[in-house]
Design a protein around this motif. Structure first.
Motif, short mmCIF file in Angstrom:
data_model
loop_
_atom_site.label_atom_id
_atom_site.label_comp_id
_atom_site.label_asym_id
_atom_site.label_seq_id
_atom_site.Cartn_x
_atom_site.Cartn_y
_atom_site.Cartn_z
N ILE A 277 0.84 -1.20 0.00
CA ILE A 277 0.00 0.00 0.00
C ILE A 277 0.87 1.24 0.00
CG2 ILE A 277 -1.77 1.29 1.25
CD1 ILE A 277 -2.59 -1.35 2.59
N GLU A 278 0.60 2.17 -0.92
CA GLU A 278 1.24 3.48 -0.93
C GLU A 278 0.15 4.54 -0.92
OE1 GLU A 278 4.67 4.92 -3.70
OE2 GLU A 278 2.79 5.72 -4.52
N THR A 279 0.16 5.40 0.11
CA THR A 279 -0.88 6.43 0.22
C THR A 279 -0.25 7.78 0.48
OG1 THR A 279 -1.14 5.80 2.55
CG2 THR A 279 -2.73 4.91 0.99
N ARG A 280 -0.87 8.84 -0.10
CA ARG A 280 -0.31 10.18 0.00
C ARG A 280 -1.42 11.20 0.22
NH1 ARG A 280 -3.78 10.81 -2.98
NH2 ARG A 280 -3.86 10.99 -5.23
N LEU A 281 -1.05 12.35 0.77
CA LEU A 281 -1.98 13.45 0.97
C LEU A 281 -2.34 14.08 -0.37
CD1 LEU A 281 -0.16 14.91 4.06
CD2 LEU A 281 -2.49 14.00 4.08
N ASN A 361 5.98 2.36 6.90
CA ASN A 361 7.05 3.30 6.61
C ASN A 361 6.41 4.66 6.36
OD1 ASN A 361 9.55 1.57 6.47
ND2 ASN A 361 8.25 0.49 5.01
N ILE A 362 6.55 5.58 7.31
CA ILE A 362 5.85 6.86 7.22
C ILE A 362 6.84 7.96 6.84
CG2 ILE A 362 4.49 8.55 8.49
CD1 ILE A 362 3.41 6.29 10.19
N ASP A 363 6.50 8.66 5.77
CA ASP A 363 7.36 9.69 5.20
C ASP A 363 6.48 10.85 4.76
OD1 ASP A 363 9.56 11.02 4.25
OD2 ASP A 363 10.17 9.47 2.82
N LYS A 364 7.10 11.93 4.34
CA LYS A 364 6.37 13.09 3.82
C LYS A 364 7.02 13.50 2.52
CE LYS A 364 3.40 16.57 4.08
NZ LYS A 364 3.32 16.72 2.62
N TRP A 365 6.27 13.39 1.39
CA TRP A 365 6.87 13.71 0.09
C TRP A 365 6.00 14.60 -0.79
CZ3 TRP A 365 5.12 8.78 1.33
CH2 TRP A 365 4.09 8.26 0.57
N THR A 366 4.74 14.85 -0.41
CA THR A 366 3.90 15.74 -1.21
C THR A 366 3.87 17.13 -0.58
OG1 THR A 366 1.84 15.31 -0.04
CG2 THR A 366 2.43 13.77 -1.82
N LEU A 424 10.46 15.02 9.71
CA LEU A 424 9.02 15.15 9.51
C LEU A 424 8.48 16.39 10.21
CD1 LEU A 424 7.97 11.43 10.05
CD2 LEU A 424 8.00 12.68 7.89
N PRO A 425 7.38 16.97 9.71
CA PRO A 425 6.76 18.13 10.37
C PRO A 425 6.31 17.79 11.79
CG PRO A 425 5.92 17.86 8.14
CD PRO A 425 6.72 16.63 8.43
N ASP A 426 6.01 18.81 12.57
CA ASP A 426 5.66 18.63 13.97
C ASP A 426 4.34 17.91 14.19
OD1 ASP A 426 7.98 19.81 14.79
OD2 ASP A 426 7.10 21.81 15.14
N TYR A 427 3.47 17.86 13.17
CA TYR A 427 2.19 17.19 13.39
C TYR A 427 2.32 15.66 13.37
CZ TYR A 427 2.13 17.59 8.22
OH TYR A 427 2.44 17.57 6.89
N TYR A 428 3.48 15.13 13.12
CA TYR A 428 3.72 13.69 13.33
C TYR A 428 4.18 13.52 14.77
CZ TYR A 428 3.58 13.11 8.24
OH TYR A 428 3.20 13.08 6.92
N GLU A 429 3.38 12.81 15.60
CA GLU A 429 3.66 12.84 17.04
C GLU A 429 3.98 11.49 17.69
OE1 GLU A 429 0.81 14.98 19.32
OE2 GLU A 429 1.31 16.91 18.41
N HIS A 430 3.13 10.49 17.53
CA HIS A 430 3.31 9.28 18.32
C HIS A 430 3.32 8.03 17.43
CE1 HIS A 430 2.29 12.00 21.53
NE2 HIS A 430 1.07 12.18 21.04
N ALA A 431 4.03 7.03 17.85
CA ALA A 431 3.92 5.73 17.17
C ALA A 431 2.54 5.13 17.40
CB ALA A 431 5.01 4.78 17.67
N LEU A 432 2.02 5.31 18.61
CA LEU A 432 0.68 4.83 18.94
C LEU A 432 -0.01 5.83 19.84
CD1 LEU A 432 -1.62 2.69 19.24
CD2 LEU A 432 -0.28 1.73 21.14
#
Length: 461
Positions: A277-281, A361-366, A424-432
């Motif tokens: 699965i690959e998903t983007r904003l 695997n969480i990343d930010k590319w858009t 990553l931007p600050d809105y990425y906060e917790h693993a869970l």
């Protein structure tokens, strides 16, 4: 068994003459003779509207053949459903071959809004089948549908294999395949690209008497869309049960696997497995915030809503129960989201969900901003992510987590790993992050906070 070429009945195939009546005459003739094949010859384009398939008729599109949708509304005057091909209460029907069915979607654009089109008031679909049995769709290509591409309602014993759907990624509501109150459905080896959902199981209120969606398999499909690649809901007045989805590849979509329960039906006994699965904003018009997996069971109409519709006068909500996600490899701009609510009996509407062997695997590319929770639709069916120039009330500010759980009971995270990209931007906060997650079980859950100096890895409220 008869075999007739539509040219024998006077079809022109010049792309200009409306050939509906001549193709219909060929279908009627074969049906009257007890069944057989109606051939659409290669190298020609047949302009059509409202062709009605009948029992024991096999519509075969030769390689190089084209059935093209008429763009004139009056041409559909005799059509029951405003579709190019349709059938009602027919047995043993099929549409096969390596030809193509074109929807001429660009003819229905009123304005290009940048990432989505504003559409003219009327537009046709491509295939609509109602109360049919022993249905086969194989190998055919569908292009540029202006509305839902293949809509099946109350159908039983359906095989869809090897079809191609290539729709414009800016055309709203051009779903790929929509089984609606259908049973015994097999979908395999399909390639689907569309705006809105690729494969979506529905239980719409208009056809509530057809019963549940159940006994369904999806396997071996490649999918890309601006909404959810494979979804259950959000129209859910009846139950969904015994559904297995496996070996699919999802690319560049707003959501991967989704369950959206908004009405009185229930979802139970569902497996999603062995998929990438690959998903983007993306633009806010489209539902989804890059979740590889999204489950939400929340009322369509908020408490206190007046003038509730007849089909859910009590504003009832069903439950999601017994769902397994296993062997998923995900690259995404957001994590897994599971959100239920507390019902009138103080029970939770999401219960017994297992995630096993899942790598995130969480990343930010858009360029699109994140940090929002998307629980649309809220209120009456909303076709757009924008209402009155503002974001719908179903979208609220909320940080992204590797896994976010709210109002869910007996969720198991077994060998789930969250791996963050750097910077990553600050809105990425917790693993869970878990809020009111009763009997949460973690067996081999792994994940640090994306920024350990600012956030905890695991937050349980």
């Amino acid at each position: 068994m008869s075999q007739l070429d539509v040219i024998e009945f006077g079809a022109k195939g010049d792309g200009v003459t409306l050939d509906t009546s001549t193709i219909q005459a060929a279908i009627d003739s074969v049906h009257a003779q007890g069944g057989g094949t109606v051939t659409i010859p290669g190298g020609k384009t047949f302009l059509c509207s409202g062709i009605e398939l009948k029992s024991n008729v096999h519509l075969y599109l030769e390689p190089g053949s084209v059935i093209r949708a008429s763009i004139t509304e009056s041409d559909y005057a005799k059509s029951s459903f405003n579709t190019v091909i349709e059938a009602t209460n027919a047995d043993n029907i099929s549409i096969t071959g390596f030809g193509r069915i074109e929807g001429c979607g660009s003819s229905f654009i009123k304005e290009d809004l940048g990432y989505i089109y504003d559409i003219k008031p009327w537009r046709p679909g491509l295939v609509f089948l109602l109360d049919c049995r022993q249905v086969t769709l194989r190998d055919v290509s569908f292009h540029e549908s202006p509305w839902w591409t293949v809509h099946l309602v109350g159908c039983q014993d359906v095989l869809i294999d090897g079809i191609h759907i290539n729709n414009d990624l800016k055309m709203p509501n051009c779903d790929g395949i929509d089984p609606d109150h259908c049973q015994n459905v097999r979908i395999s080896n399909c390639h689907i690209q569309c705006a809105d959902d690729c494969i979506v199981f529905k239980n719409t209120h208009q056809y509530a008497d057809r019963g549940p969606c159940r006994d369904i398999t999806v396997t071996g499909c490649t999918l890309m869309c601006t909404a959810t690649a494979i979804k259950i809901g959000s129209e859910s007045v009846s139950d969904f049960e015994n559904i297995s989805i496996s070996n699919c590849t999802i690319k560049s979509s707003s959501r991967g696997f989704g369950i959206q329960l908004r009405d009185q039906g229930n979802v139970r006994n569902v497996i999603f497995s062995d998929s990438t699965i690959e998903t983007r904003l993306f633009d806010a018009h489209y539902w989804g915030k890059a979740e590889p997996v999204h489950i939400s069971a929340t009322r369509r109409f908020k408490p206190g809503t007046e003038n509730l519709p007849d089909w859910n006068r009590d504003n009832r909500l069903g439950t999601v129960r017994n769902v397994l996600f296993s062997n998923l490899l995900c690259k995404s701009e957001n994590g897994i989201v599971v959100v239920g609510e507390v019902d009138e009996n103080e029970d939770l509407t999401v219960h017994t969900v297992v995630f096993r062997n899942v790598i995130l695997n969480i990343d930010k590319w858009t360029k699109w901003p994140g940090g929002e929770l998307d629980l649309r639709p809220v209120g009456p069916l909303i076709s757009s992510g924008i209402k009155d120039g503002k974001t719908d009330p179903g979208v609220t500010t909320h940080p992204f987590s590797g896994v976010y759980l709210e109002n869910a009971a007996q969720v198991t995270l077994d060998a789930v790993m969250v791996d963050w990209a750097s910077g990553l931007p600050d809105y990425y906060e917790h693993a869970l992050e878990a809020r009111n997650a009763k009997d949460l079980r973690m067996e081999g859950f792994r994940g640090e906070a994306p920024n350990p100096l600012k956030h905890e890895a695991i937050v349980i409220h």
